[in-house]
Design an enzyme around this catalytic site. Structure first.
Site, PDB file in Angstrom:
ATOM      1  N   SER A   1      -2.145   4.852  -2.015  1.00 57.49           N
ATOM      2  CA  SER A   1      -3.228   3.863  -2.091  1.00 57.49           C
ATOM      3  C   SER A   1      -3.970   3.756  -0.758  1.00 57.49           C
ATOM      4  O   SER A   1      -5.192   3.606  -0.716  1.00 57.49           O
ATOM      5  CB  SER A   1      -2.657   2.497  -2.462  1.00 57.49           C
ATOM      6  OG  SER A   1      -2.038   2.556  -3.712  1.00 57.49           O
TER       7      SER A   1
ATOM      8  N   LYS B   1      -1.179 -14.826   4.420  1.00 56.32           N
ATOM      9  CA  LYS B   1      -2.225 -13.953   4.981  1.00 56.32           C
ATOM     10  C   LYS B   1      -2.391 -12.763   4.039  1.00 56.32           C
ATOM     11  O   LYS B   1      -1.588 -11.828   4.054  1.00 56.32           O
ATOM     12  CB  LYS B   1      -1.757 -13.472   6.364  1.00 56.32           C
ATOM     13  CG  LYS B   1      -2.804 -12.712   7.138  1.00 56.32           C
ATOM     14  CD  LYS B   1      -2.308 -12.375   8.520  1.00 56.32           C
ATOM     15  CE  LYS B   1      -2.233 -10.928   8.760  1.00 56.32           C
ATOM     16  NZ  LYS B   1      -1.303 -10.020   8.726  1.00 56.32           N
TER      17      LYS B   1
ATOM     18  N   HIS C   1       1.256   5.806  -9.605  1.00 56.11           N
ATOM     19  CA  HIS C   1       1.947   4.607 -10.108  1.00 56.11           C
ATOM     20  C   HIS C   1       2.017   4.615 -11.642  1.00 56.11           C
ATOM     21  O   HIS C   1       3.048   4.264 -12.234  1.00 56.11           O
ATOM     22  CB  HIS C   1       1.206   3.331  -9.673  1.00 56.11           C
ATOM     23  CG  HIS C   1       1.074   3.163  -8.192  1.00 56.11           C
ATOM     24  ND1 HIS C   1      -0.104   2.811  -7.575  1.00 56.11           N
ATOM     25  CD2 HIS C   1       1.985   3.310  -7.200  1.00 56.11           C
ATOM     26  CE1 HIS C   1       0.090   2.730  -6.266  1.00 56.11           C
ATOM     27  NE2 HIS C   1       1.343   3.032  -6.012  1.00 56.11           N
TER      28      HIS C   1
END
Ligand code: PNS
Length: 163
Positions: free
Chosen positions: A131, A42, A18
């Site tokens: 990730s 959520k 990133h």
């Protein structure tokens, strides 16, 4: 007029992949807004939006105010309009990214044709960095050196030690 782009993602956590995309996007646009997505209903992210932003900030101290940080929820194209940005930047890794990215870019263009998605090929060193895998490795006490900055690795260790 300044060329302003949104670099959206979950960045849970930010990786060297990133960071490489942000640095390279500064060569083609004037300003990049790193936009961390969150879900107010959520939240199933490991890091809070603020923690994810802090990790980017800590790594990108040298770029100055050409990089800004924010979080968003809702439609990305609406957020881009709100930020007066006509460019969305996405990193592309292996072929497996293509289908998902292509679909998303075309849907976004369908909703807002004035917003263009620009794909940057990931740096060769980050081709398989994700990730999701970084989290899995860290959760099993594996070594994530070279995939994420040392301070991110330390935060991952801390999170998983608490679990
Ligand atoms: O890093 P990620 O998880 O691949 O990022 C995905 C992201 C945040 C770019 C995507 O989920 C998104 O744009 N979310 C906002 C909701 C939205 O606009 N959905 C419609 C996409 S066509």
């Amino acid at each position: 007029m300044k060329r302003r782009a949104i670099y959206p993602g979950s960045f849970d956590p930010p990786t060297y992949g990133h960071i490489d995309i942000i640095r390279r996007s500064l060569q083609i646009v004037d300003e990049v807004v790193v936009a961390v997505v969150y879900n107010p209903q959520k939240d199933n992210f490991l890091f809070t939006p603020q923690e994810r932003i802090d990790m980017f900030r800590q790594e990108l101290t040298d770029v100055g105010d050409r990089v800004q940080y924010d979080n968003f929820h809702g439609l990305l194209v609406d957020y881009a309009d709100k930020q007066q940005a006509r460019i969305i930047i996405r990193g592309l890794r292996a072929v497996s990214d293509f289908d998902y990215e292509f679909q998303m870019a075309l849907m976004n263009r369908r909703m807002k044709p004035h917003i263009e998605t620009i794909f940057l090929m990931t740096g060769a060193a980050h081709f398989y960095t994700a990730s999701r895998l970084v989290k899995e490795i860290a959760s099993l006490d594996g070594n994530v050196d070279g995939l994420v900055p040392p301070h991110v690795a330390a935060r991952l260790k801390e999170k998983f030690a608490k679990r």
